[in-house]
Design an enzyme around this catalytic site. Structure first.
Site, PDB file in Angstrom:
ATOM      1  N   HIS A 251      58.697  32.746  76.409  1.00 50.35           N
ATOM      2  CA  HIS A 251      58.772  34.166  76.107  1.00 50.35           C
ATOM      3  C   HIS A 251      59.997  34.769  76.788  1.00 50.35           C
ATOM      4  CE1 HIS A 251      56.377  35.751  79.858  1.00 50.35           C
ATOM      5  NE2 HIS A 251      57.136  34.731  80.172  1.00 50.35           N
TER       6      HIS A 251
ATOM      7  N   HIS B  58      56.351  28.776  80.423  1.00 47.90           N
ATOM      8  CA  HIS B  58      55.297  28.586  81.419  1.00 47.90           C
ATOM      9  C   HIS B  58      54.297  27.556  80.912  1.00 47.90           C
ATOM     10  CE1 HIS B  58      56.412  32.103  83.843  1.00 47.90           C
ATOM     11  NE2 HIS B  58      56.541  32.784  82.706  1.00 47.90           N
TER      12      HIS B  58
ATOM     13  N   GLU C  40      49.993  32.435  84.584  1.00 48.61           N
ATOM     14  CA  GLU C  40      51.357  32.017  84.263  1.00 48.61           C
ATOM     15  C   GLU C  40      51.825  30.915  85.200  1.00 48.61           C
ATOM     16  OE1 GLU C  40      53.967  35.591  82.297  1.00 48.61           O
ATOM     17  OE2 GLU C  40      54.281  35.113  84.388  1.00 48.61           O
TER      18      GLU C  40
ATOM     19  N   CYS D 209      63.217  37.286  84.333  1.00 49.58           N
ATOM     20  CA  CYS D 209      62.302  37.148  83.192  1.00 49.58           C
ATOM     21  C   CYS D 209      62.851  37.776  81.915  1.00 49.58           C
ATOM     22  CB  CYS D 209      60.933  37.727  83.530  1.00 49.58           C
ATOM     23  SG  CYS D 209      60.085  36.788  84.811  1.00 49.58           S
TER      24      CYS D 209
ATOM     25  N   HIS E 258      53.147  25.782  72.458  1.00 50.61           N
ATOM     26  CA  HIS E 258      54.502  25.448  72.013  1.00 50.61           C
ATOM     27  C   HIS E 258      55.043  26.488  71.023  1.00 50.61           C
ATOM     28  CE1 HIS E 258      53.410  21.685  73.940  1.00 50.61           C
ATOM     29  NE2 HIS E 258      54.711  21.509  74.099  1.00 50.61           N
TER      30      HIS E 258
ATOM     31  N   HIS F 284      62.455  31.846  78.882  1.00 52.94           N
ATOM     32  CA  HIS F 284      61.885  30.879  79.818  1.00 52.94           C
ATOM     33  C   HIS F 284      60.472  30.537  79.375  1.00 52.94           C
ATOM     34  CE1 HIS F 284      60.406  34.741  81.296  1.00 52.94           C
ATOM     35  NE2 HIS F 284      59.421  34.086  81.914  1.00 52.94           N
TER      36      HIS F 284
END
Length: 140
Positions: free
Chosen positions: A14, A29, A111, A23, A72, A27
């Site tokens: 995201h 998680h 996260e 952020c 994904h 990137h």
């Protein structure tokens, strides 16, 4: 009161468009989502005796959502927002699952190992001012 929890994991990326730090760049998680169900009663007869809900039944509902929208995926695209924060994701999951999981009481999205957000609806949101989760019973 019975609380039932089941965890699901997914990998996703995201971007938090308006974030004032790192952020704001793309990137990913390794998320863990905890689905919590709550009721004052459990089934008293039949194949689900002494269960609030069968874990495999929860999985069949949640897995479809995870596979289609979360795992994904680019969460900005699949969740339709430019800032899919952990808080946003938790509420999105709750709203998506609530019609299929009668006793859903909260959703937690982790996260990282140290960062998580939980969505718990206000009782007035769903129950006209009273705590309906305590009044729900499982059909027998």
């Amino acid at each position: 009161m019975f609380l039932l929890e089941k965890d699901f994991s997914f990998e996703a990326m995201h971007v938090l468009k308006y974030h004032d730090g790192k952020c704001s760049r793309p990137h990913g998680h390794s998320y863990v989502c905890t689905i919590q169900l709550r009721s004052v009663k459990i089934n008293s007869q039949g194949p689900k005796t002494n269960m609030l809900m069968d874990f495999s039944d929860i999985s069949s509902v949640v897995r479809n959502m995870v596979n289609n929208f979360l795992d994904h995926q680019n969460l900005n695209e699949t969740l339709g927002t430019d800032s899919p924060t952990a808080e946003f994701i938790a509420k999105w999951i709750y709203d998506y699952l609530k019609p299929s999981l009668q006793f859903l009481s909260s959703v937690t999205v982790r996260e990282t190992n140290t960062s998580r957000a939980t969505y718990i609806p206000e009782s007035s949101e769903e129950c006209n001012g009273h705590d309906c989760s305590c009044e729900k019973t499982v059909s027998t």
